[in-house]
Design an enzyme around this catalytic site. Structure first.
Site, PDB file in Angstrom:
ATOM      1  N   ARG A  55      -5.540  -8.179 -17.038  1.00 51.41           N
ATOM      2  CA  ARG A  55      -5.071  -9.537 -16.889  1.00 51.41           C
ATOM      3  C   ARG A  55      -6.118 -10.233 -15.916  1.00 51.41           C
ATOM      4  O   ARG A  55      -6.573  -9.629 -14.907  1.00 51.41           O
ATOM      5  CB  ARG A  55      -3.670  -9.484 -16.091  1.00 51.41           C
ATOM      6  CG  ARG A  55      -3.102 -10.839 -15.885  1.00 51.41           C
ATOM      7  CD  ARG A  55      -1.560 -10.677 -15.524  1.00 51.41           C
ATOM      8  NE  ARG A  55      -1.489 -10.332 -14.264  1.00 51.41           N
ATOM      9  CZ  ARG A  55      -0.261 -10.318 -13.688  1.00 51.41           C
ATOM     10  NH1 ARG A  55       0.905 -10.261 -14.297  1.00 51.41           N
ATOM     11  NH2 ARG A  55      -0.247  -9.676 -12.174  1.00 51.41           N
ATOM     12  N   GLU A 107       5.646 -16.255 -19.147  1.00 48.16           N
ATOM     13  CA  GLU A 107       6.394 -15.935 -17.694  1.00 48.16           C
ATOM     14  C   GLU A 107       7.165 -17.166 -17.199  1.00 48.16           C
ATOM     15  O   GLU A 107       7.783 -17.194 -16.075  1.00 48.16           O
ATOM     16  CB  GLU A 107       5.227 -15.731 -16.539  1.00 48.16           C
ATOM     17  CG  GLU A 107       4.527 -14.488 -16.715  1.00 48.16           C
ATOM     18  CD  GLU A 107       3.519 -14.048 -15.867  1.00 48.16           C
ATOM     19  OE1 GLU A 107       3.509 -13.436 -14.846  1.00 48.16           O
ATOM     20  OE2 GLU A 107       2.471 -14.904 -15.886  1.00 48.16           O
ATOM     21  N   ARG A 167      -3.444  -5.264 -13.107  1.00 46.98           N
ATOM     22  CA  ARG A 167      -3.525  -6.383 -12.290  1.00 46.98           C
ATOM     23  C   ARG A 167      -4.565  -6.318 -11.610  1.00 46.98           C
ATOM     24  O   ARG A 167      -4.893  -5.747 -10.687  1.00 46.98           O
ATOM     25  CB  ARG A 167      -2.163  -6.538 -11.377  1.00 46.98           C
ATOM     26  CG  ARG A 167      -0.879  -6.572 -12.064  1.00 46.98           C
ATOM     27  CD  ARG A 167       0.250  -6.252 -11.213  1.00 46.98           C
ATOM     28  NE  ARG A 167       1.766  -6.915 -11.558  1.00 46.98           N
ATOM     29  CZ  ARG A 167       2.637  -6.006 -11.811  1.00 46.98           C
ATOM     30  NH1 ARG A 167       2.327  -4.620 -11.841  1.00 46.98           N
ATOM     31  NH2 ARG A 167       3.644  -6.213 -12.250  1.00 46.98           N
ATOM     32  N   CYS A 198       5.927  -6.495 -20.297  1.00 46.67           N
ATOM     33  CA  CYS A 198       5.159  -5.720 -18.880  1.00 46.67           C
ATOM     34  C   CYS A 198       5.828  -5.954 -17.790  1.00 46.67           C
ATOM     35  O   CYS A 198       5.475  -5.428 -16.722  1.00 46.67           O
ATOM     36  CB  CYS A 198       3.699  -6.082 -18.891  1.00 46.67           C
ATOM     37  SG  CYS A 198       3.286  -7.706 -18.575  1.00 46.67           S
ATOM     38  N   ASN A 216       9.492 -10.377 -14.735  1.00 50.65           N
ATOM     39  CA  ASN A 216       9.399 -10.759 -13.361  1.00 50.65           C
ATOM     40  C   ASN A 216       9.561 -11.930 -12.901  1.00 50.65           C
ATOM     41  O   ASN A 216      10.289 -12.371 -12.261  1.00 50.65           O
ATOM     42  CB  ASN A 216       8.329  -9.767 -12.653  1.00 50.65           C
ATOM     43  CG  ASN A 216       8.667  -8.332 -13.005  1.00 50.65           C
ATOM     44  OD1 ASN A 216       9.410  -7.995 -13.662  1.00 50.65           O
ATOM     45  ND2 ASN A 216       7.272  -7.739 -12.707  1.00 50.65           N
ATOM     46  N   ASP A 217       8.431 -12.797 -13.466  1.00 51.57           N
ATOM     47  CA  ASP A 217       8.364 -14.015 -13.254  1.00 51.57           C
ATOM     48  C   ASP A 217       9.352 -14.949 -14.212  1.00 51.57           C
ATOM     49  O   ASP A 217      10.047 -15.880 -13.818  1.00 51.57           O
ATOM     50  CB  ASP A 217       6.984 -14.656 -13.415  1.00 51.57           C
ATOM     51  CG  ASP A 217       6.135 -14.370 -12.059  1.00 51.57           C
ATOM     52  OD1 ASP A 217       6.656 -14.774 -11.028  1.00 51.57           O
ATOM     53  OD2 ASP A 217       5.180 -13.891 -12.136  1.00 51.57           O
ATOM     54  N   ARG A 252      11.944 -14.144  -7.145  1.00 50.27           N
ATOM     55  CA  ARG A 252      12.164 -12.819  -7.047  1.00 50.27           C
ATOM     56  C   ARG A 252      12.257 -11.914  -5.966  1.00 50.27           C
ATOM     57  O   ARG A 252      12.545 -10.715  -5.834  1.00 50.27           O
ATOM     58  CB  ARG A 252      11.048 -12.257  -8.229  1.00 50.27           C
ATOM     59  CG  ARG A 252       9.686 -12.647  -7.504  1.00 50.27           C
ATOM     60  CD  ARG A 252       8.699 -12.403  -8.621  1.00 50.27           C
ATOM     61  NE  ARG A 252       7.905 -11.226  -8.834  1.00 50.27           N
ATOM     62  CZ  ARG A 252       7.134 -10.861  -9.520  1.00 50.27           C
ATOM     63  NH1 ARG A 252       6.292 -11.965 -10.643  1.00 50.27           N
ATOM     64  NH2 ARG A 252       6.290  -9.908  -9.425  1.00 50.27           N
ATOM     65  N   HIS A 254       0.806  -1.150  -0.024  1.00 55.23           N
ATOM     66  CA  HIS A 254      -0.131   0.059  -0.064  1.00 55.23           C
ATOM     67  C   HIS A 254       0.870   1.311   0.006  1.00 55.23           C
ATOM     68  O   HIS A 254       0.361   2.297  -0.705  1.00 55.23           O
ATOM     69  CB  HIS A 254      -1.048   0.058   1.250  1.00 55.23           C
ATOM     70  CG  HIS A 254      -1.694  -0.971   1.224  1.00 55.23           C
ATOM     71  ND1 HIS A 254      -2.542  -1.173   2.457  1.00 55.23           N
ATOM     72  CD2 HIS A 254      -2.386  -2.004   0.193  1.00 55.23           C
ATOM     73  CE1 HIS A 254      -3.406  -2.635   2.144  1.00 55.23           C
ATOM     74  NE2 HIS A 254      -3.040  -2.932   0.985  1.00 55.23           N
TER      75      HIS A 254
HETATM   76  C1  PEP Z   1       5.593 -10.581 -14.687  1.00 56.70           C
HETATM   77  O1  PEP Z   1       5.817 -11.732 -14.015  1.00 56.70           O
HETATM   78  O2  PEP Z   1       6.631 -10.054 -15.274  1.00 56.70           O
HETATM   79  C2  PEP Z   1       4.520  -9.732 -14.274  1.00 56.70           C
HETATM   80  C3  PEP Z   1       4.594  -8.275 -15.001  1.00 56.70           C
HETATM   81  O3  PEP Z   1       3.509 -10.192 -13.571  1.00 56.70           O
HETATM   82  P1  PEP Z   1       3.795 -10.145 -11.850  1.00 56.70           P
HETATM   83  O4  PEP Z   1       4.860  -8.877 -11.443  1.00 56.70           O
HETATM   84  O5  PEP Z   1       2.440  -9.355 -11.620  1.00 56.70           O
HETATM   85  O6  PEP Z   1       3.938 -11.215 -11.329  1.00 56.70           O
HETATM   86 MG    MG Z   2       4.229 -12.440 -12.960  1.00 59.38          MG
END
Ligand code: PEP
Ligand code: MG
Length: 589
Positions: A337, A436, A301, A507, A459-460, A470, A194
């Site tokens: 998403r 991902e 998201r 993204c 990210n994933d 991560r 938050h």
């Molecule tokens: C990602 O995994 O790159 C992604 C954008 O999703 P999140 O960060 O919500 O897992």
């Molecule tokens: Mg992700």
């Protein structure tokens, strides 16, 4: 500009900007909880006292929430605390402690808090752990009411301070205003907490997740907060302050200049056009996204709608939320998403069995397939909202074509039902997948013909490809977007997208780092979705580049064998080519 980096503490860069000012350390008064046993005859009145304190806390928080409505800012996330206040189990368990063991009200409630904290601590997901601070906040407010104490807050903070806290509750966040508070630094928090969301919305620089803050920083000591680099410098010397003042004016001037690029297309000198989109968590971020030159929403998201509450949002609530996004960004498109819940990231209304490895478990589209009821309500809401703008639906955590087929079938069924009921639905709603998992990247040629677009979630993808959690600071040095394995996977996905004639975007956080924009352009990523404030710089760099030189750099790094060599090469090259933009911006490693 070289920045001296002595006595600096590192955290997560939550909200950009540089602030220099005195620390205002929010130390919670240690509540000494009275613990005594009552006699049987007192049980009834003790229970009443506790119930009264709950009611009083509810009224006070309701008043704060009302005040927040005008700001339109954090009313939604405030619900987390109400959840625990309204959920009868907290009160009932505490009452049970009074009745069964003759504990006084404060002790009975404190004991229930300890039980819940132990429960939350055993969970590894950030969302759930943050719920622990919500329940602790509520209990503290009830205890303060029981003990006749006034709750502490930020209202008494002098103007122009940097707030340093273990964490900030939503009630405290509601008291934050730009200008009053220069910056925020917290020990807790993450990219999705938050405090991060609110600080970004208010454009207050913030660094979160900084270890050992409040016991080591003294009130009034001079702090430097760098929300770009994610660092905090305590008791800085004059020379360091002067350096950061220069860096701040430099960044501010750069930001002002950069805003001139917001409305220009991200197009290289030799005509390669990249679409720049915004990642958002809340509809209220849309005006910012447009101001910074977003050409649509590349990732919304939806998890945020589902967390912090006991009941799932019903279809009507979801329709309203999705409509807000679609209307707000129209005529541009919004990629919404579907739920990426699962593992520990579960709303209280969804229960699954324990999982030893939640990151490898029932999450994203797997969870949606396991709970088709929840999934279909979301799809119905998305289709019903679709006429409000230009909707694209994105599936998270895909690893097999079955998941796409399942979703297409579910979408067709939902559409048929709605059409039969006379509900208007947009004709062409694109369906895309996130890449991902290494599996999805490696079979991108199989997946691409089944979908309308692809969005790479680095990210994933990085976490699964490099086997690096991560969120684990012990291995974060291995979390490297320029790792050759990652680059090869992206290359493969882009090739598959080209062959299938569909757009490949990105993204994940990698997309918003200007250091990567040449590499991604050369690899063929056509859409980059990022935090809005990153867009203008990216546009500037791309407009002053040629795709040909980006391809040359890509060819050079694809011959290198390690992530470290590649990073060094790219940093050197970009710094030489864009000294004004990168000087002092590249983190020292
Ligand atoms: C990602 O995994 O790159 C992604 C954008 O999703 P999140 O960060 O919500 O897992
Ligand atoms: Mg992700």
């Amino acid at each position: 500009m070289k920045i001296p980096r002595i006595s600096e503490r590192r955290g997560v860069p939550a909200s950009p900007g540089i602030a220099i000012g005195p620390a205002y350390v929010l130390r919670r008064e240690r509540l000494v909880i009275p613990e005594y046993r009552i006699v049987k005859e007192q049980v009834g009145s003790e229970v009443k006292r506790l119930e009264r304190a709950f009611r009083d806390t509810h009224e006070r928080l309701e008043a704060i929430r009302e005040g927040m409505k005008d700001t339109g800012l954090v009313a939604d996330i405030f619900d987390a605390q109400f959840l625990f206040l309204k959920d009868p189990t907290l009160l009932q368990h505490a009452i049970h402690n009074i009745r069964s063991e003759n504990l006084n009200a404060e002790w009975a409630l404190q004991r229930e808090l300890r039980r819940l904290e132990t429960l939350f601590e055993s969970m590894s997901d950030a969302y759930i752990r943050e719920r622990s601070s919500d329940v602790a906040f509520v209990v503290r407010r009830v205890l303060q009411s029981l003990m006749g104490r006034e709750p502490e807050g930020l209202r008494n903070a002098p103007i122009g301070v940097i707030v340093v806290a273990e964490d900030l509750s939503t009630a405290e966040l509601a008291q934050l205003t730009k200008g009053h508070v220069l910056a925020v630094v917290t020990e807790g928090g993450s990219r999705t907490s938050h405090v991060t969301i609110v600080a970004r919305s208010l454009e207050i620089p913030a660094v979160v997740g900084v270890p050992d803050l409040i016991h080591t920083i003294t009130d009034g000591s001079m702090l430097i907060v760098d929300g770009h680099a994610g660092c905090v410098i305590d008791d800085a010397e004059e020379a360091t302050i002067a350096e950061f003042e220069k860096r701040r004016s430099y960044i501010e001037a750069l930001d002002r200049q950069l805003l001139r690029y917001a409305d220009l297309p991200a197009e290289t000198r030799d005509g390669v056009r990249i679409k720049t989109l915004a990642n958002i968590e809340q509809p209220l971020e849309i005006p910012h996204a447009l101001e910074y030159g977003a050409e649509g929403i590349g990732l919304y998201r939806t998890e945020f709608l589902f967390m912090n509450r006991t009941e799932l949002p019903d279809e009507e609530e979801q329709v309203a939320a999705y409509r807000d996004i679609l209307r707000g960004i129209a005529p541009y498109s919004a990629v919404i998403r579907t739920l990426d819940l699962g593992g520990d990231k579960l709303p209280l209304g969804v229960r699954t069995g324990e999982e030893a490895n939640p990151a490898l478990g029932l999450r994203g589209v797997r969870m949606s397939m396991g709970r088709p009821g929840i999934f279909k309500v979301q799809l119905r809401a998305l289709l019903r909202a679709s006429v409000a703008g230009n909707l694209k639906i994105l599936l998270p955590m895909v690893s097999s074509p079955n998941e796409v087929d399942f979703t297409r079938k579910a979408l067709a069924e939902v559409r048929e039902d709605l059409e039969r009921a006379g509900e208007p639905i947009a004709e062409n709603i694109e369906l895309g997948i996130m890449i991902e998992t290494p599996a999805a990247a490696l079979i991108a040629d199989i997946l691409a013909p089944r979908v309308d677009f692809i969005s790479i979630g680095t990210n994933d993808l990085l976490q699964y490809t490099l086997a690096v959690d991560r969120g684990n600071e012990h291995v974060s040095y291995l979390y490297e977007p320029l790792h050759p394995a990652n680059l090869r996977l992206i290359q493969r996905v882009c090739q598959a997208g080209r062959r299938a004639g569909i757009e490949v975007g990105m993204c994940g956080e990698m997309a918003g780092d200007p250091l990567h924009c040449w590499i991604l352009t050369a690899l063929g990523v056509g859409e980059l979705s990022m935090a809005s404030f990153s867009i203008p710089l990216l546009k500037k760099i791309l407009r002053e580049s040629t795709a040909a030189e980006a391809r040359e750099l890509l060819a050079e790094i694809m011959r290198l064998s390690s992530a470290a060599e590649i990073r060094e090469h790219v940093e050197e090259h970009m710094l030489r080519r864009f000294p004004a933009e990168f000087e002092g911006m590249l983190p020292t490693r």
